[in-house]
Design an enzyme around this catalytic site. Structure first.
Site, PDB file in Angstrom:
ATOM      1  N   GLU A   1      -2.491  -8.735   3.741  1.00 40.03           N
ATOM      2  CA  GLU A   1      -2.796  -9.202   5.107  1.00 40.03           C
ATOM      3  C   GLU A   1      -4.275  -9.086   5.427  1.00 40.03           C
ATOM      4  O   GLU A   1      -4.733  -9.568   6.465  1.00 40.03           O
ATOM      5  CB  GLU A   1      -1.953  -8.432   6.134  1.00 40.03           C
ATOM      6  CG  GLU A   1      -2.381  -6.995   6.422  1.00 40.03           C
ATOM      7  CD  GLU A   1      -1.938  -5.989   5.384  1.00 40.03           C
ATOM      8  OE1 GLU A   1      -1.501  -6.397   4.287  1.00 40.03           O
ATOM      9  OE2 GLU A   1      -2.054  -4.775   5.657  1.00 40.03           O
TER      10      GLU A   1
ATOM     11  N   HIS B   1      -3.870  -4.791   0.194  1.00 36.46           N
ATOM     12  CA  HIS B   1      -3.416  -5.301   1.478  1.00 36.46           C
ATOM     13  C   HIS B   1      -3.506  -6.808   1.517  1.00 36.46           C
ATOM     14  O   HIS B   1      -4.581  -7.363   1.776  1.00 36.46           O
ATOM     15  CB  HIS B   1      -4.284  -4.718   2.604  1.00 36.46           C
ATOM     16  CG  HIS B   1      -4.028  -3.287   2.856  1.00 36.46           C
ATOM     17  ND1 HIS B   1      -3.084  -2.856   3.748  1.00 36.46           N
ATOM     18  CD2 HIS B   1      -4.586  -2.168   2.306  1.00 36.46           C
ATOM     19  CE1 HIS B   1      -3.068  -1.524   3.756  1.00 36.46           C
ATOM     20  NE2 HIS B   1      -3.957  -1.089   2.893  1.00 36.46           N
TER      21      HIS B   1
ATOM     22  N   CYS C   1       0.824  -1.203   0.000  1.00 35.33           N
ATOM     23  CA  CYS C   1       0.000   0.000   0.000  1.00 35.33           C
ATOM     24  C   CYS C   1       0.869   1.268   0.000  1.00 35.33           C
ATOM     25  O   CYS C   1       1.592   1.493  -0.961  1.00 35.33           O
ATOM     26  CB  CYS C   1      -0.978  -0.027   1.173  1.00 35.33           C
ATOM     27  SG  CYS C   1      -2.298   1.192   1.009  1.00 35.33           S
TER      28      CYS C   1
END
Lengths: 379, 253, 206
Positions: C187, C185, C80
């Site tokens: 994650e 993202h 990001c």
């Protein structure tokens, strides 16, 4: 509780000296599979008789439900046995009320299986959700008590939930997934009657902290009330259909899009962790032996296949670490507390107050009254 | 085009998950940690957790529980309930939560919206409003878990918080909550048409088909639901469900 | 050891959690000694360009990072804002970027009448423009979670790895040798993100 005997494994099934009470005959065949075949003669009728009894059972259930909303209760766990019972109930045209006991450990697979079953069968569905704080406390108590029957909190409440529903909807029959074929072999020391409320209360008193307010307790008196006065009966249809687990799984996959979660009772993350890690580590036995031995005797797998499966580790290291972390997180146990539980040697349920003798006596009398051989039903 | 977000909303009360009807009579639904794990395995788009007693009973934000939840969650997580200061927000974001939802505090301290947006970015700041119709059928914004009437008009309020820097608006209809009778599309449309920021429609979804309507008919950017994903059948039995990707794609095409 | 660079910005815990879930340990650190010995680096980040760049400069790590990344060719993943910082600069701010990729960051611009809400927030599909190990074993219809108002504009088409569409196609990920960046993202993108991180963790430069 590590074995002091010289290691020996049965030549017919795969039970071994991790059951400390096992005996072998001159051919190296153990008492378990020998007893299995003897009991099978009593409990499993031949196909024609089984068919007749099965139809009679289904008709009896249907008749009992006339004029009522439901004619039976079917407990669902997402596992193969209870899912298959739901399938049979649908095929037989029963109007079942399905119920699931949510103890907070369901895997997503189990939940999805249940969803598919209730959608495809169209049966009404109820869940009994126990207060997690109470249940967690009770589970930890059982872990600290170091007994092998750590599933008692779940099993006990499940039965209590079923009886409650039967009373609420005036249902006489509970169709359960117990079956001799895949469960016939289970050493006494590897489990204990989850109905013993004295035992449950004793462990809770010694190791628990939270008062049990919403947890459903099923005392002997209450069960007597349900079964004798209300006439609620537990039926075991799987014993009358030549039940074979592998075939059942194929049917379930086809009919319900059912998915297998690997390992008996692994639909619950706690059960998986307990049976695949805590039991073997603390008590020195692998419950798979019992299940696989039953499958051998039921002609579903060969002894070679069972031996091969047993050689597979119960847990991959990555998976074990993950599950261990999750279980500790859910139960709020620190690493230290968990290690302490693991280090405490395993104890027999007899180490705590229990009603075993009393229950045995009562069941003997009860079954005599109902004209059944109590020995055959001790399992 | 971004994929339409379909968001389960879970209510927390004293460490347990509950579900209400019209913001009343919360029924115990189970343990939040296992619920998150299941939703995670179902690959849901995003999760919203609202603590319904933190605000009304003045309780602190359940940080330890949030941390346990956040570590089971591999999709965006939004938390709301009892947030009172920038420090609360900092602690929440630190345990692994992506977004925070401000409700009661947004009325009491509107500058907090600005401050939070400045530090964490607008996209981390959701302002959530609970709306109920009065006797004359006029919408009004309520706070403190639906117990205090601010008498504000939801559209005016929406514009106000957008100007302060809110990145998203979540609109909950108290009248529709838990009823599974469909969204209040008119309410959502009025708010969504008045602002530029994304609006998340909440409260009332009863069927999977209902999920498409706020998007197609009311300009919402995302849809949220509680009962639909947590209950099954006429007995409203707890069963966690979420539509599969195929179903969702078809729904919003 | 995979080191997640801690410069006070970004949700580092989530990245570590996901790595842990897929069986890889990692360390969150701003310690030059630790970073010096890192086998792989992850540069996370959330928020505004200038704020991020200032904070990174304040750590005094930039020179060391230049060495690790540009000279020692340590595999490095920017996430990001982290990815945006790797460019030459952004329309969003004044600060110069790290310049590890020949690209700049621009605001989303839509034609009149076709305006979409900014930031681009939510899940979106990505399309691979070239093959790369980061996408090994990727599931069908890969989608990821995005939240950003600015996107990369690569000056060399061959640097573009993944694109996504939000009003128009934009660069969702770039790869230049050992330097990789993803706008989304991982994650927060459950199984899809896990696959990316798994591939990064096992990445070996060919």
């Amino acid at each position: 509780m590590k074995s002091q005997r010289e290691y020996q494994v049965c030549t017919r099934c795969v039970m071994d000296t991790s059951d400390q009470e096992i005996t072998f005959d001159a051919d190296g065949v153990c008492n378990h599979c020998t007893e299995y075949f003897e009991l099978a003669k009593v409990l499993i009728p031949d196909p024609e008789e089984a068919r007749r009894r099965y139809e009679a059972m289904m008709n009896m259930v249907i008749d009992s439900g006339k004029g009522k909303e439901y004619d039976c209760v079917v407990g669902l766990s997402g596992g193969v046995d209870s899912s298959y019972v739901a399938y049979l109930a649908k095929e037989a045209g029963l109007r079942a009320l399905t119920v699931h006991f949510d103890n907070g450990w369901n895997s997503e697979l189990a939940v999805k299986n249940i969803e598919n079953i209730v959608n495809k069968t169209g049966f009404d569905y109820q869940t009994n959700v126990v207060d997690w704080e109470e249940f967690k406390d009770l589970q930890i108590a059982f872990l600290k008590a170091s007994v092998a029957n750590a599933e008692t909190p779940t099993d006990h409440a499940f039965l209590a939930a079923i009886y409650k529903l039967c009373k609420q909807y005036n249902i006489k029959y509970n169709l359960n997934g117990s079956n001799f074929a895949t469960e016939g072999i289970l050493p006494d020391s590897w489990g204990y009657n989850s109905k013993d409320v004295k035992h449950l209360k004793a462990i809770h008193k010694q190791f628990g902290n939270i008062k049990l307010k919403t947890y459903p307790l099923l005392g002997f008196r209450r069960e007597f009330y349900y079964t004798y006065f209300k006439g609620v009966k537990n039926l075991r249809p799987l014993n009358l259909v030549g039940y074979k687990k592998m075939e059942a799984m194929e049917v379930l996959k086809r009919e319900f899009g059912w998915k297998y979660y690997g390992g008996k009772h692994y639909e619950s993350t706690f059960t998986k962790f307990f049976q695949a890690y805590i039991l073997p580590t603390k008590f020195g036995y692998d419950k798979r032996r019992a299940h696989l031995s039953s499958l051998i005797c039921n002609n579903e797998i060969t002894r070679e296949e069972a031996v091969k499966e047993l050689s597979e580790p119960l847990y991959q290291p990555n998976e074990l670490a993950e599950d261990r972390e999750y279980v500790c997180k859910k139960l709020g146990l620190s690493d230290q507390e968990f290690e302490q539980i693991m280090d405490t040697p395993g104890k027999s349920h007899t180490a705590y107050p229990n009603s075993e003798e009393r229950l045995k006596r009562i069941y003997r009398i009860y079954y005599k009254l109902r004209g059944r051989d109590s020995n055959a039903l001790k399992k | 085009m971004a994929i339409t977000r379909v968001i389960p909303v879970l209510l927390l009360r004293n460490q347990g998950l509950v579900k209400s009807v019209k913001f009343k009579a919360p029924k115990y639904v189970g343990d939040p940690i296992n619920a998150v794990r299941i939703f995670n395995d179902k690959e849901v788009d995003e999760l919203v957790f609202l603590d319904i007693t933190a605000s009304t009973e003045g309780k602190p934000v359940p940080l330890a529980l949030l941390q346990d939840i956040a570590t089971e969650c591999f999709m965006p997580l939004c938390y709301g309930g009892g947030i009172r200061s920038l420090k609360d927000i900092q602690q929440i974001i630190q345990v692994g939560v992506e977004k925070i939802a401000l409700n009661t505090i947004a009325h009491e301290q509107p500058q907090l919206i600005q401050e939070a947006a400045a530090v964490y970015g607008s996209s981390s700041v959701v302002v959530s409003m609970d709306v109920k119709k009065n006797l004359f059928g006029k919408w009004q914004v309520w706070t403190k878990g639906g117990t205090v009437n601010t008498k504000k008009d939801p559209v005016a309020w929406a514009k106000e918080v957008e100007a302060l820097g809110a990145g998203e608006l979540m609109v909950q209809s108290i009248d529709k909550d838990g009823t599974m009778s469909g969204y209040d599309l008119e309410l959502i449309r009025r708010v969504a048409q008045a602002v530029e920021v994304p609006v998340i429609a909440c409260s009332g979804a009863g069927t999977v088909e209902d999920l498409a309507r706020p998007i197609k008919e009311a300009n919402a950017s995302a849809v949220a639901a509680g009962s639909l994903f947590v209950f099954h059948g006429k007995h409203r039995a707890v069963l966690i469900q979420y539509p599969g990707q195929q179903v969702l794609r078809q729904l919003f095409s | 050891m995979i080191v997640i660079i801690d410069y006070g910005v970004g949700n580092l815990g989530s990245i570590r959690n996901m790595l842990k879930k897929i069986g890889h340990s990692s360390e969150i650190s701003s310690d030059p000694e630790v970073i010096k010995n890192a086998e792989k680096l992850i540069l996370p980040g959330v928020g505004a360009f200038d704020a991020g760049m200032s904070k990174l400069n304040e750590t005094g790590l930039v020179a060391l990072l230049h060495q690790k990344v540009m000279e020692e060719k340590t595999p490095t993943l920017g996430i990001c804002l982290g990815m945006q910082l790797m460019t030459k600069g952004s329309e969003e701010g004044q600060e110069a970027g790290l310049g590890w990729v020949d690209a700049q960051c621009v605001r989303f611009r839509f034609d009149e009448g076709k305006k979409l809400k900014v930031p681009h927030m939510g899940w979106n599909y990505v399309h691979a423009q070239k093959e790369h190990a980061l996408f090994d074993g990727m599931f069908e219809a890969p989608r990821f979670y995005f939240v950003h108002s600015f996107h990369l504009q690569c000056n060399n088409a061959q640097d573009v790895f993944l694109t996504a569409n939000y009003g128009y196609d934009f660069t969702a990920s770039f790869v230049v040798d050992n330097v990789m960046g993803v706008q989304f993202h991982p994650e927060k993108s459950h199984k899809f993100g896990m696959q990316i991180l798994k591939n990064f963790a096992t990445y070996v430069a060919s």
